[in-house]
Each structure stands twice: as structure tokens, then as C-alpha cells.
Design an enzyme around this catalytic site. Sequence first.
Site, PDB file in Angstrom:
ATOM      1  N   LEU A 221       0.824  -1.208   0.000  1.00 17.30           N
ATOM      2  CA  LEU A 221       0.000   0.000   0.000  1.00 17.30           C
ATOM      3  C   LEU A 221       0.855   1.254   0.000  1.00 17.30           C
ATOM      4  O   LEU A 221       0.599   2.190  -0.743  1.00 17.30           O
ATOM      5  CB  LEU A 221      -0.939  -0.013   1.204  1.00 17.30           C
TER       6      LEU A 221
ATOM      7  N   ARG B  36      -5.942  -6.133  23.375  1.00 19.96           N
ATOM      8  CA  ARG B  36      -5.116  -7.150  22.727  1.00 19.96           C
ATOM      9  C   ARG B  36      -3.940  -7.605  23.570  1.00 19.96           C
ATOM     10  O   ARG B  36      -3.694  -8.790  23.722  1.00 19.96           O
ATOM     11  CB  ARG B  36      -4.538  -6.590  21.416  1.00 19.96           C
TER      12      ARG B  36
ATOM     13  N   LEU C 227      -3.606   0.057   7.254  1.00 19.14           N
ATOM     14  CA  LEU C 227      -3.915   0.350   5.855  1.00 19.14           C
ATOM     15  C   LEU C 227      -3.978   1.855   5.655  1.00 19.14           C
ATOM     16  O   LEU C 227      -3.494   2.399   4.670  1.00 19.14           O
ATOM     17  CB  LEU C 227      -5.256  -0.290   5.473  1.00 19.14           C
TER      18      LEU C 227
END
Lengths: 568, 257, 231
Positions: free
Chosen positions: A45, A332, A443
Site C-alpha cells: 500500500l 489485545r 492500511l
Amino acid sequence: MALNLDAKIPSGPVEQKWQKAKFEMKLVNPANKRKYTVIVVGSGLAGGAAAASLGELGYNVKCFCFQDSPRRAHSIAAQGGINAAKNYQNDGDSVYRLFYDTVKGGDFRAREANVYRLAEVSVDIIDQCVAQGVPFAREYGGVLANRSFGGAQVSRTFYARGQTGQQLLLGCYQALERQVDAGRVKMFYRHEMLDLVVVDGRARGIITRDMVTGAIDCHVADAVCLATGGYGNVFYLSTNAKGSNATAIWRAYKKGAGFANPCFTQIHPTCIPQSGDYQSKLTLMSESLRNDGRIWVPKTKNDTRDPNTITEGERDYYLERRYPAFGNLCPRDIASRAAKVACDEGYGVGPGGRGVYLDFSESIGRLGQNTIAERYGNLFEIYERITGEDPYKTPMRIYPAVHYTMGGLWVDYNLQSTIPGLFVLGEANFSDHGANRLGASALMQGLADGYFVIPYTMGNYLAGVKPGGVDETHGEFRGAREEVEQRTKKLLSIKGKKTVDDLHRELGKVMWEDCGMGRTAQGLEHALERIPEIREEFWKNVNVPGSGTELNQSLERAGRVADFLELG
Amino acid sequence: MKIILNIWRQRDAKSAGKMVRYEVPNASEHMSFLEMLDVLNEELTRKGEDPVTFEHDCREGICGCCGFMIDGVPHGPQRGTTVCQLHMRHYKDGDELWLEPFRAKAFPVLKDLMVDRSAFDRVIAAGGFISVNTGSAPDGNALPVVKKCSDMAMDAAACIGCGACVASCPNASASLFVSAKISHLGLLPQGQAERDRRAMRMVMKMTEEGFGYCTNTGECEAVCPKGIKIENIARMHRDYLKSAFTYREESQAGGAG
Amino acid sequence: MSSIAINGGANRTAAFYESVVGKKAVMAATGFVLCGFVLGHMAGNLQVYQGEAKLNHYAALLQGLGGGLWAIRGVLLLCAVLHGWTAFQLWRLKNDARPQPYVKKASIATTYAARTMLWSGPIIGAFLVYHILHFTTGGAHPDFRAGEVYRNVVTGFRNPAASVFYIIANILLAIHLYHGVWSMFQSLGVNHPQYTPKLKLLAKAYAWVVGLGNVSIPIAVLTGVVGASVK
């Protein structure tokens, strides 16, 4: 060596910094742009977007990737989505809120000016991707759909089924191929960058190996962009692609680029556990599974019974027990660490005791199998394909795995490293996520750097330098090339007893045990002792078959592992 | 379990290749197919032989790197699965398998099971994009897209470019791959402006690259790991035929000087 | 830069045909015309079951079209030639596209009909030539009488060798149509999840009808159901 760590953050309030910086940046005359050559290493990307955008502006771009096509870069594997402060949902999102959440999520260790810019251009990214034809999910009315992701309070995540990374990358790849057709970008497939060349203190080119013919070549440019991703494979097992490597950024570091926060590694709690020593990689499953699954281990150690025969009273729902407020949805890092602790104490399940149960029986009972299938059907399918077990009937086994590296080469506000002319984009740099990256932000950062930051900052840099002036006969190029050839020759000449993977596995084990989650002084010291030993053994006893003048995958791996051994 | 492998070995693009027989005596049913090959390669390396070259990267079925023929079927027997996601539990002790590279003129073999698929990139470069420079896009919601079209575009866009369709086609046609891209962009309103040009140029490029033609056998659809449908091929034919009648080259008159 | 250039005029037609999709469109369009002919031809010939007068009257009617008949024949001939020539070119392309064959290759979706298109085609072509020599010009008919179509059919089919060839060729034709009829719609871009399954069924029904209809005639002659009156 004293590094100059001037971040060159523009003055003024955070909201105005980027506008101000853009205005103050020097511009390159349109007629002169084609005289400048820019090298972009990596076609994910960040790299793909940078190469395409710089090509559109009129620079002469050379883009390199080690895969057979730019469309294979590992950005493709991202599932969840991409954040943007569009506030299409009218639920209170704003650029400032996305900025705030990202900084907070990164434990306040990200550079705020960069993060604000990231949040600011996030809206343009969505527009750009939609125009390119990225098939984002839509509502029946035809407008873009959003979802809340990774515990965010607002719905700001755009997605294309579970393949958002793939679709964004294809958009970027198509833009890149358009520039290839227009003759603005020259694409070098199956080329691996093996060194950076610095001339008079400026990055002026790279040395590559053609992975098909084995030819070592020099490529000269006026500036170099590295967009080569993270170094998660230093742990051997990670969710990264097999080819993902740190060679480019490590070589740059060796040439004097600063490396920041190498210890910041994100470990994802919901991966499919390892089934044996032959395991080559780990597969991530979306974190959303924790919304309806309950995590537990047996109360007795080394319990190998069928989980369905273990009664409620014999189960330890340790997250619910220890964090009653968050339960299975705790952050997490906490979920990952708790799972490793449980396994280290001997409560783990599955092969080698490396796993904990993620049980859907309660939610299947409550919501029905159809609802669960609607929500997680494709994830259950992935799980069944890999493990051969049906998660509708038997609880899933999960284990944490290395997923993303927040650390990377140090860059200033303009994404330039400590070496002038060397720019670092995407996961390869360190700047935007602090100590912890939020879901659906990788992203966003890659595309922000490639589409909307580098086209400006690259122009600013190039406007201050004269094009050309160096060619591959320059001493620095010759020297770097010779060094690469020597190194390749050395790797091939050892012909020892151990394979590259043997040694990589050993390194990974040390990294995971001692430098993974819950690091201790003792563990780190042990690693500091062990890694040089493995490194030494590598250079004495590795067996790299074949020659350097052919397609040689063992040689490619050996070079990468040699660099991991130094980075580790 | 023991697996017997007959693998196509070919030193480079110019050399002739042949089938060589190997045994993997200790494959585990939990291994993926590629992990089984890793084990074989480790063994070959230890013995000082050249390991088998095969392409792979993400090993989670999305990058499209992996792919070769197992017993004459690309990616092996499990439908909707790339070879990296195929697991050994689908085989039994003593099975004998034939592994070959994808074969097509447009996919020359580079080494062993690895082929050069850059022809796909060149077909995309010929027109598989929407021409929009960075920064020139209107707001994402400025143009509503019918949900059904968006979903169908996504179905087509799911293609990973692995080349299994070409490999399985009796005519080595790239129609499924090319039509998936033509459909993906042609179904979206953003893609209309270049629809004619795209179909025309991509089909011409596909022919030029040496891919064969479609005889509608449906072989590609059956082996596609992402379930791309041959309905897309009909759409490509439609777009191409329409463009053959209506397409006009850009005016040579130039803009305002 | 890309080497693709799209020109106008004659070049444009050539470029259209040059592409793999263009060739398939030619196959489909000519196939469509030939399919229509095959059906009409069979329907006409089935009048053999209505007796000598009926069939001969039908034949005379066709002959009476004069120039029109020749126009139709011309179109059919053109279609057949184009169909055959394009098939030949496609066959060469097929071999070019995969110069090195597989050591082992499995078909998992291709039907027998689809696999044998390139074989059934030329055999049907050869049959066609024989068929014209047999019943239209009479060159291959030992006892040909111009205008007496019914008689020619019956005496022609009384030769078991000729009948067997007819039966085999028509079975091949049916198989060819089994794939071809559906395929031509796909090649011309007609595919819809709702209608295509029905279209495929229709194509199969069509192939069966044409096959059974055509094969029934020589069998009827051999078994004496038709033509008992002819000495």
C-alpha cells in the site's frame, strides 16, 4: 555516531501544521520533474501508492518488489478494514477524534503532528480508493457502509468483506500499472534490495539482486523510498508472509539510518495455534471472534481430555475471572499475555500445550447456529480448513502471534530518515502508531504516506538538489556492489550442516520466549547471550545449496535470516 | 504417513525438465501441502541436493503466489482452496502424487514449479484500471452505487491472480482472469467512462500475450480458489463486442493550446 | 508504452478478428446460422414419414425458389467455411498457447461434448460433403434420379454402410450441438444466472431432437418403416 533527530515539525497548532507545511514546501518545476529519478522499494500500500502518485506527478520512478508482481505484497492479507474520519454515520467522529484515539491507543508514544496529519488525510484516502473502483461495502441506498472496529466508540471503519487489504492493494496496483503503461514507472519484479548506497551523505541508490538470473545490479537515483514493511518474521513464526523481511531497513540502518522503537511489536491474541515443529506461519483470525466467544483453559494442568467432556466446574474462564469489567473483550496485549501465562503454567491445550479454548457453545445456545454462522461463517471455515476441526461443535483453539511491528526506521515529519534522500513509508517507519497500533489503522497509514504525504515531501526534497551527477561507476556504488557479491559468495561457501530454517527457528524461539510478551531482565540477558551464538553458528555452519547465478530460494532466505540475526 | 511425489524438475527457463520421484516418509496430517514440501526441501538440503523451487508467500490463500498442478488439477483436489491452504489430511498413507508447474506459453517455467506470470500484469497495464490521479477524486459518497452492483463487482474483484484458470483451461485461455477485472470495473459507475476502451485493450493484450481462447468448458470456474464465475466471461464478450462496434480512438485535435 | 493500437476501417475488422474473443464471436454467429439450418433441414426431411408425394413436393418447392435458393446456399456455405476456417485457426492457437503439454491432466468440469468439439467438427464437415454428393448432386449415389428425392433417400439408405455413416455423423452432430448451442450464447455475451440454466436445458433438448430426428430416417428405411413402396 550522533544522529540528528530533528523531526522538522512545523510550528503552529496541530490542526494547521500540515496546511502550513504544504504551503511552505518547495516545488519542482513540472518540466523538470522527469529529470529526477526516484527509487521506491516495496509495492504494497505505501510503496505502490507512492510509486503511482510520484509517477502521475511526472517523476521518473523505478519500483522494486521481490514478488512476481506488485499485487502480491503482504498488505493484501489485511482483513478488517481502513479507518477514516468521514463521520458518515453522524456518530460524533471527527479528524480530532481519530487523532485522539490513535495517540491514546499508541500509549501516547506516537508523534502527534504525524498522527494528526494521518487523521486529516484519511478522508481523502477513502475518496481516492472509491474513485479507483475499490468495491467497499455499501448500504442499500448505495452509500458507503461503516462498522465499529477494535473497540472504537464510533463507526469509522470502511471495509470490503474480509478482504479490505486486498481490494485497497488492487486499487493501488492498478494505478501503478497505469503508470507502467504510461512509461512513468519502471517496475522491477523479483528484485531484492540488498544494500543502500549513500554518496556524500545522501541516499543515491540501491544494490539489487535479480532473483531469477542472480545478477547483482546498481540502480542510481536522486532519492530512495523504502516501503518494505515490518520485521515480524524475526520471530520466525508470525502472521507475516514468508517472504516478509527486514533486509532493506536493516541495510539502511547499517548505512547510518536511525532505527526507533524496535521493541514495539504487536502480538495478536486470536491466531490459530501451531500444530508442530514444521509449522511455517501462523494464520490470524479476526479479533471480532472475541465478541461472542468465551476464552477458557482446564483447571487441571496438562488436561488432554476432549473439551466437550470437561464440565463447567472444571473450566477456568480466566479473562472473565481476572477482568470482570472487560471479560473476553479486554485489550489485545492483556488477552495475549494472559494466554501465554496460562500456557506457560501448564494449562495450555492442543499440541505442545500452546493454545487456549475460544468457546462458542454458549453463544450458539443463546443466538442459534445461524446467527453465529452469519457473523463468523468465513472465519469458522478458515479455522476448519486449517485444523480439520469444526468450531461449531468443538471449541476453537487460539494462541497469540506476532502480527505487526510499530517500530522501524526513524523518520522526521517529512518521512525522511536520518540519511537525507532516504524516505521511509508505511510499516517500515516508526512514527504513527506509538507503542500499539489500533485495528484498521495500518492500511490507513500506508496509503496516507504513499498517496498524500510523500508526493509533497519528496518534491520539497528534490527541489533542493540537482538531478543526476552520480552514476554506477562511482566508488560508493562499486564498493557496495562488491560487498553484496562477497556476502553472497560467503553464504554459498559455508556448506555446513544446518539449514537456514533450522537457524531461523532457533532465533525465533529465543525471540518469542525472551523478547516476546512479558519481558524480564533475565530473559533479555539470555537472549543477548544466545543470539550472538546463533549468529556465529549461522556464519559457520549454515548450508545454502546451489549457486548465486540462478534462481535460488535458499540463498534468498539465507540473506534475510542473516539480517534478522543481526536485528534480533 | 508416507507420501510419494513425482515432481517436475527444471533447472531454468531454457533447460528441459523431467519428473523426479521423491518420498516424504514422515508427513503429518496437520501439515499444509507446502509445509510438507518444506520438509522435503529441508531433507534435500541436508543431503546436498537442490531443493524444489515453488512460489509462495502469504500462505493464507490471498496473495496468489502459490499454485501448481497436483495430479492434473491446479491447487489440488479441494475446491475453493489454494495449495497453501490445502492440508495433508486430505491424503492417505502411501498416496502417490504428480506435481507439475502451470503450463502455458504465456507462463514460461522459471524453475521447477515456478512460472512467470507477468503477462497478467501487462494485461492489467493495458487497461485494467480507472484513470484517476491521486487527489482528483470526488467525495466517496458523491456517487451512490447500487448495492447489488457493488456486491457483484466485489465477487469479481476477489480474484487473486494465481493463474489456476489458465493452467486448467484446455486452451490456456486467460478469459476468467481478464473478465474478472473487466467485470469488477465495468459493473461500477466509476468504471463506465473507460469501459469500452478497457475491454478492447485488455482483450487485445490478452491475445498478444499468447493466451488461448475460451471454449466455455467451465474448467476455470471449477478450479478457481475464489469462486470467480464464467458469467464474467460472457460480460467480457459483451463489452468487447459492443466496443468493437462503438469504440472511437481519442480525437487527435488536441486541447486548447 | 503499450503496443496496442486500435485503428478504423479495414484494419479494425482485421483487429476484431485477430483477437481471441472476435474469433469466438465469428464461431458463434456462424454456428447460430448453421443451427437454424440444421433444425429447418431436419423438420423438412421428417416429411419423409408423410409419404413420397409430400416430400417430393417439398423438394420441388425449394427448387422453385430459384435465385433465392442459391442465395440461401451461398450464405450457408459462407457460414460453414467461416466456421471451419476459424475453427482451424483456433485449433492452431490452442496448440500455440500450450506448447508443452501436461504429463498428467485431469478434467473436472469439461463435458465429453466440449472436449470433442475439435474432432466432431471436421468429421461433420466431411460428412456434409458426402451428404451433398449423396443426395443433392448424386455423384456418390449409385442410383440417383434427379427430382425423385423420396426414392433417392430410400435407395441411398438401403445401403447399410451409408446408413451407418449417417447415424454416426448425426450422433456426432448432436454431441457437437450439445455443447455448441449453449456455448454460442456465452460467446456472444449472453449469460444470466436466472436464464442460463434454462438455456442450457434448451440446448440439450435441441441436440436430442436434432439427433433423434435425423438418426430416425436411415433406421426407418433399414427397418422398412419408410420406403416399402420403392422397388
